[in-house]
Motif scaffolding. Structure first.
Motif, short mmCIF file in Angstrom:
data_model
loop_
_atom_site.label_atom_id
_atom_site.label_comp_id
_atom_site.label_asym_id
_atom_site.label_seq_id
_atom_site.Cartn_x
_atom_site.Cartn_y
_atom_site.Cartn_z
N LEU A 1 14.23 17.53 80.97
CA LEU A 1 14.35 17.04 82.34
C LEU A 1 14.23 15.52 82.36
CD1 LEU A 1 12.06 19.65 84.15
CD2 LEU A 1 14.58 19.61 84.14
N SER A 2 15.10 14.86 83.10
CA SER A 2 15.05 13.39 83.23
C SER A 2 14.23 13.00 84.45
CB SER A 2 16.47 12.84 83.39
OG SER A 2 17.04 13.31 84.61
N GLU A 3 13.78 11.75 84.47
CA GLU A 3 13.01 11.29 85.64
C GLU A 3 13.86 11.30 86.90
OE1 GLU A 3 12.95 6.53 85.59
OE2 GLU A 3 12.17 7.41 83.73
N GLU A 4 15.19 11.02 86.76
CA GLU A 4 16.09 11.04 87.93
C GLU A 4 16.12 12.43 88.57
OE1 GLU A 4 17.38 7.76 85.27
OE2 GLU A 4 17.09 9.91 84.94
N ALA A 5 16.20 13.47 87.73
CA ALA A 5 16.25 14.84 88.23
C ALA A 5 14.94 15.23 88.91
CB ALA A 5 16.55 15.81 87.09
N ILE A 6 13.82 14.84 88.29
CA ILE A 6 12.50 15.17 88.85
C ILE A 6 12.31 14.48 90.20
CG2 ILE A 6 10.00 14.96 88.52
CD1 ILE A 6 10.60 15.23 85.45
N LEU A 7 12.67 13.21 90.29
CA LEU A 7 12.53 12.46 91.56
C LEU A 7 13.44 13.03 92.65
CD1 LEU A 7 12.27 8.80 90.16
CD2 LEU A 7 10.43 10.16 91.19
N LYS A 8 14.65 13.41 92.25
CA LYS A 8 15.58 14.00 93.23
C LYS A 8 15.04 15.33 93.75
CE LYS A 8 20.52 14.76 94.04
NZ LYS A 8 20.57 13.84 95.19
N TRP A 9 14.49 16.13 92.82
CA TRP A 9 13.90 17.41 93.24
C TRP A 9 12.74 17.15 94.20
CZ3 TRP A 9 8.80 18.81 92.68
CH2 TRP A 9 8.48 20.12 93.08
N TYR A 10 11.89 16.18 93.86
CA TYR A 10 10.69 15.89 94.66
C TYR A 10 11.07 15.39 96.06
CZ TYR A 10 6.05 14.02 95.81
OH TYR A 10 4.85 13.77 96.41
N ASN A 11 12.07 14.51 96.14
CA ASN A 11 12.42 13.88 97.42
C ASN A 11 13.41 14.69 98.27
OD1 ASN A 11 10.83 11.52 96.98
ND2 ASN A 11 12.41 10.75 95.58
N GLU A 12 14.28 15.47 97.61
CA GLU A 12 15.38 16.08 98.37
C GLU A 12 15.60 17.58 98.15
OE1 GLU A 12 19.08 13.96 97.79
OE2 GLU A 12 17.98 12.10 97.40
N THR A 13 15.71 18.01 96.91
CA THR A 13 16.32 19.34 96.66
C THR A 13 15.33 20.49 96.46
OG1 THR A 13 16.44 18.92 94.28
CG2 THR A 13 18.36 18.29 95.61
N HIS A 14 14.01 20.24 96.57
CA HIS A 14 13.06 21.34 96.42
C HIS A 14 13.30 22.39 97.51
CE1 HIS A 14 11.10 18.23 98.96
NE2 HIS A 14 10.92 19.28 99.76
N VAL A 15 12.94 23.63 97.20
CA VAL A 15 13.09 24.71 98.19
C VAL A 15 11.74 24.96 98.86
CG1 VAL A 15 15.06 25.83 97.10
CG2 VAL A 15 12.74 26.44 96.36
N ALA A 16 11.73 25.84 99.85
CA ALA A 16 10.53 26.07 100.66
C ALA A 16 9.43 26.81 99.90
CB ALA A 16 10.91 26.84 101.92
N LYS A 17 9.80 27.60 98.89
CA LYS A 17 8.82 28.43 98.18
C LYS A 17 7.72 27.59 97.51
CE LYS A 17 11.62 32.51 97.12
NZ LYS A 17 12.13 33.38 96.04
N GLY A 18 6.49 27.69 98.02
CA GLY A 18 5.36 26.96 97.45
C GLY A 18 5.47 25.45 97.55
N LYS A 19 6.31 24.97 98.45
CA LYS A 19 6.63 23.54 98.57
C LYS A 19 5.38 22.66 98.61
CE LYS A 19 8.45 20.48 102.16
NZ LYS A 19 9.13 20.43 103.46
N SER A 20 4.46 22.93 99.54
CA SER A 20 3.29 22.06 99.71
C SER A 20 2.42 22.03 98.46
CB SER A 20 2.47 22.49 100.92
OG SER A 20 2.09 23.85 100.79
N VAL A 21 2.24 23.20 97.82
CA VAL A 21 1.40 23.29 96.62
C VAL A 21 2.02 22.51 95.47
CG1 VAL A 21 0.46 24.88 94.87
CG2 VAL A 21 0.48 25.54 97.28
N PHE A 22 3.32 22.70 95.24
CA PHE A 22 3.97 22.08 94.09
C PHE A 22 4.18 20.57 94.28
CE2 PHE A 22 5.90 26.53 93.61
CZ PHE A 22 4.84 26.95 92.81
N LEU A 23 4.48 20.15 95.50
CA LEU A 23 4.64 18.71 95.74
C LEU A 23 3.31 17.99 95.55
CD1 LEU A 23 7.02 18.56 98.87
CD2 LEU A 23 7.61 18.23 96.46
N GLU A 24 2.23 18.66 95.95
CA GLU A 24 0.90 18.07 95.77
C GLU A 24 0.57 17.98 94.27
OE1 GLU A 24 -2.55 16.23 96.51
OE2 GLU A 24 -1.02 16.69 98.04
N GLN A 25 0.91 19.03 93.52
CA GLN A 25 0.67 19.01 92.07
C GLN A 25 1.42 17.87 91.39
OE1 GLN A 25 1.40 22.64 89.84
NE2 GLN A 25 0.32 23.91 91.34
#
Length: 438
Positions: free
Chosen positions: A391-415
């Motif tokens: 995984l690249s940092e670009e993909a991780i940042l894009k997931w974090y800012n835009e493309t994450h889904v609702a499942k466990g969102k608050s828990v995983f974003l906090e992690q």
């Protein structure tokens, strides 16, 4: 003092009572008299002729007025034995009289011209007939099963009908399937070897699906097929030597049913993916070398035209299904890290595109949410795959800012918060160093 025994005898009427004080009292017995069996206990002889006559007479009187036909059938159910003579009833409504095996009309059958097979061959007339059957079955719910059996039988008799009769039956069946009056399980009759061999099944299916798809969209049709396992059997409409996705697609596309053709292709693709995942899991459980697994996956991508995004999702599922997971939350993370470290070269080989990396991130998020023991493992898995260059940092940042889904969102974003901040700082430092170098 001994008790006196008493005897009473009446011989004239054939009736005798004997009573003895030191024995059990016996019930009176009757001799020389026969009883008639009650009517309800007699086994009725199956004799449909009178029933047939009543139905034919009613249909002749109603004529082409299908509203009148529906009313007649509704009223007749109170007087005639629909439950016993369901097959006769449906034979008459469809063919005009009782059918013999193979679909020929019974020689001594009383027939009517006012039936489905004698009606006009157009979709509006077939819709009107569908309403007659719909009203009848809604009124007499017990006819539902018998009606499905009748349609299955009629499909087996297709060779005995004229082309026009087949067309009408196909249109009617498609409408009834769309209305939910029939289960798609009735299509199993079309897989009869003789019907398939002579091309009757495929040509009938064209008319049927056109009628069905004129009422419902392909997603509704596919859901009905899937519900009874027919979605994976459509190829059986063709003989074994023509049972390929290419032949199926061409046949139905040429007939104007591209939606069904695309559906079949998709089904084949799903089947291929299931087989591929099963094979991958077996290779992993055998401990096959990673280079061999990577080569196998590469060949399958080319052979089945599978996208890298679809493949990485399959690989992830296969890896996570290849072991028995520990039930303790504190141990499962350690187990997952060890496994993913082992298979990171495989994951890396098929995440060459940014979209593939995002697909993998979303699969990890869904997996950790759906399997509660992994809820605390999400951040550690992502960091491991970042360090392994999956995984690249670009993909991780894009997931974090835009493309994450609702499942466990608050828990995983906090992690991920601290790691994302570290990535952003590292990116800023890198940009600053580049500017100084310029």
């Amino acid at each position: 003092m001994a008790r006196k025994r008493t005897h009473y005898s009446f011989f004239g009427g054939g009736f005798r009572v004997s009573f003895m004080s030191n024995q059990r009292q016996q019930k009176p017995t009757l001799t020389g008299q026969r009883f008639k069996t009650r009517k309800r206990d007699e086994k009725e002889r199956f004799d449909p002729s009178q029933f047939q006559e009543s139905i034919v007479q009613g249909l002749n009187q109603s004529g082409t007025d299908l509203e009148a036909v529906a009313k007649f059938l509704d009223a007749s159910g109170a007087k005639l034995d629909y439950r016993r003579y369901a097959e006769v009833l449906f034979d008459i409504l469809v063919a005009g009289g009782m059918l013999e095996p193979g679909g020929t009309m019974s020689g001594d059958a009383i027939c009517t011209e006012f039936c489905l097979f004698k009606a006009q061959e157009d979709i509006e007339t077939m819709k009107a007939y569908a309403q007659v059957f719909n009203k009848l079955i809604r009124r007499y719910k017990y006819l539902e099963k018998g009606f499905e059996e009748e349609i299955k039988k009629l499909l087996l008799f297709l060779k005995g009908f004229t082309e026009s009769e087949r067309n009408k039956l196909a249109m009617l069946t498609g409408i009834l399937l769309a209305n939910g009056n029939l289960s798609a399980a009735i299509l199993s009759s079309l897989f009869n070897e003789n019907l398939v061999k002579e091309g009757v099944s495929a040509s009938f299916a064209v008319k049927l699906f056109k009628s069905w798809l004129s009422e419902k969209d392909i997603s509704s049709v596919s859901a009905s097929l899937r519900k009874v396992g027919m979605d994976s059997r459509l190829m059986e409409l063709f003989p074994a030597n023509k049972r390929s996705c290419e032949h199926f697609s061409k046949y139905f596309s040429d007939a104007g049913l591209k939606e069904l053709s695309d559906f079949a292709r998709n089904q084949q693709s799903i089947g291929a993916r299931k087989e591929l995942q099963k094979e991958l899991e077996e290779q992993m459980s055998r401990g096959d070398p990673l280079k061999d697994i990577i080569a196998y996956v590469g060949e399958e991508i080319k052979k089945n035209n599978i996208s890298e995004q679809t493949m990485i999702a399959l690989i992830w599922a296969s890896v996570m299904s290849s072991v028995e997971w520990n039930k303790k939350e504190e141990l499962v993370t350690e187990q997952a890290i060890k496994l993913l470290k082992q298979y990171s070269p495989l994951l890396k080989a098929f995440t060459t595109q940014g979209l593939s990396e995002l697909t993998l991130l979303l699969r990890i998020q869904e997996y950790c949410y759906d399997n509660i023991h992994f809820m605390k493992a999400f951040q550690k898995i992502v960091v491991l795959l970042y360090k392994a260059n999956v995984l690249s940092e670009e993909a991780i940042l894009k997931w974090y800012n835009e493309t994450h889904v609702a499942k466990g969102k608050s828990v995983f974003l906090e992690q991920m918060k601290k790691f994302v901040e570290w990535l952003k700082n590292a990116e800023e430092e890198s940009e600053s160093e580049e500017e100084e170098a310029d």
